[in-house]
Design an enzyme around this catalytic site. Sequence first.
Site, mmCIF file in Angstrom:
data_model
loop_
_atom_site.group_PDB
_atom_site.id
_atom_site.type_symbol
_atom_site.label_atom_id
_atom_site.label_comp_id
_atom_site.label_asym_id
_atom_site.label_seq_id
_atom_site.Cartn_x
_atom_site.Cartn_y
_atom_site.Cartn_z
ATOM 1 N N ARG A 115 0.870 -1.020 0.305
ATOM 2 C CA ARG A 115 0.020 0.221 0.274
ATOM 3 C C ARG A 115 0.872 1.622 0.026
ATOM 4 N NH1 ARG A 115 -5.621 1.574 3.291
ATOM 5 N NH2 ARG A 115 -6.093 -0.200 1.336
ATOM 6 N N CYS A 284 -16.104 1.167 -0.326
ATOM 7 C CA CYS A 284 -14.783 0.570 0.397
ATOM 8 C C CYS A 284 -14.833 0.575 1.679
ATOM 9 C CB CYS A 284 -13.768 0.818 -0.466
ATOM 10 S SG CYS A 284 -13.690 2.545 -0.060
HETATM 11 N N1 NVA Z 1 -9.840 6.497 -1.994
HETATM 12 C C1 NVA Z 1 -9.509 6.121 -0.374
HETATM 13 C C2 NVA Z 1 -9.859 4.456 -0.114
HETATM 14 C C3 NVA Z 1 -9.265 3.890 1.619
HETATM 15 C C4 NVA Z 1 -9.678 2.155 1.320
HETATM 16 C C5 NVA Z 1 -8.127 6.431 -0.102
HETATM 17 O O1 NVA Z 1 -7.135 6.186 -0.947
HETATM 18 O O2 NVA Z 1 -7.499 7.012 1.240
HETATM 19 N N1 CP Z 2 -11.272 -0.547 2.195
HETATM 20 C C1 CP Z 2 -9.394 -0.805 2.305
HETATM 21 O O1 CP Z 2 -8.533 -1.509 1.715
HETATM 22 O O2 CP Z 2 -9.725 -0.312 3.500
HETATM 23 P P1 CP Z 2 -8.805 -0.144 4.535
HETATM 24 O O3 CP Z 2 -8.103 0.845 4.278
HETATM 25 O O4 CP Z 2 -9.084 -0.664 6.104
HETATM 26 O O5 CP Z 2 -7.563 -1.101 4.347
#
Ligand code: NVA
Ligand code: CP
Length: 326
Positions: A115, A284
């Site tokens: 991530r 999400c």
């Molecule tokens: N668009 C959001 C999604 C989190 C799962 C973000 O990037 O923070």
């Molecule tokens: N939807 C999602 O990716 O959640 P987290 O940021 O908690 O991993």
Amino acid sequence: MTAPHPIVPLITSLREHDLLSLGALSRQDVETLFATAAALKKDVKPYRNALDGRSVAMLFEKPSLRTRVSFEVGIHRLGGHAVYLDHSEQRLGERETIADYGHNLERWVDAIVARVYKQTILAGLSDASRVPVINALSDLHHPCQALADYLTLREKFPKRAWNDIRLAYVGDGNNVCHSLVELGAILGVHVTVLTPPGRNPSTPIMKQCAAFAAKSGSTIKVSHDLSDIAGHDAVYTDVWVSMGQGRETDRIRELFKPFQVNANLMGLASRGLSGGQRSLFMHCLPAHRGSEVTDEVIDAAESVVFDQAENRMHAQMALLVHMLCG
Ligand code: NVA
Ligand code: CP
């Protein structure tokens, strides 16, 4: 002796390949992946040793609940081992180069889940390591999320052809939106994206989606006009400000307020659906209740947000099985 796990057929576009976005998958690949996910969800026993002796590095530059837990628990259930690397304080590339980091990891682990703030970091990791890299959210894509989302829609509409499903995304046109449109276009789902002015999805990504849509029979529409929400089977939203993009200022609230998914907007979305059907609500998560969605909507019977969260694990387990086994 444990019987071999029943993975038939293997998805060649996934075997030992990265998943940085969803563009390399065909509709058939996704159907196969969903069949594996459904089998795993029903009974994990035949897959208990699928990742026996395998290790997966999980590095996170940003916070996570769902992604971290669903990967860690899923890997454990498949007999593998996850190693969590916290990069919230020290971004990738700061202590050593991305190339050196990747060359180290490939000597120990069988896959990398990452991530990151920038999609380019994923590309760097992929170049530096022989093992597959899975995008666990970047600035541009969230492929694991979209897989879980369409798996959820498949469960909710088991008899519908993909071409017979209409999905509306309301909100910021970034990572989650891109992957949702990309997979919808591959599968043949009709996707309407409703964003405030200036928050459109990326033009190059939408161009690629248009090419997928031309092949699958999907239609992709980007609009600022909320009346376009009428007649959608599901309404999806995400936070107004993504991680790393600052905070929800008054200016942001002003811009996004008309796009709040509330009972009124859900009523509009259900208009024109046959047989009294009501649109499902999707997110999400994490949700900012009172901003992009009201309590009334996220807590309603039509909300499938926790099914989506659960399906993160099943979809990702299927992904790892197809990537690493066989
Ligand atoms: N668009 C959001 C999604 C989190 C799962 C973000 O990037 O923070
Ligand atoms: N939807 C999602 O990716 O959640 P987290 O940021 O908690 O991993």
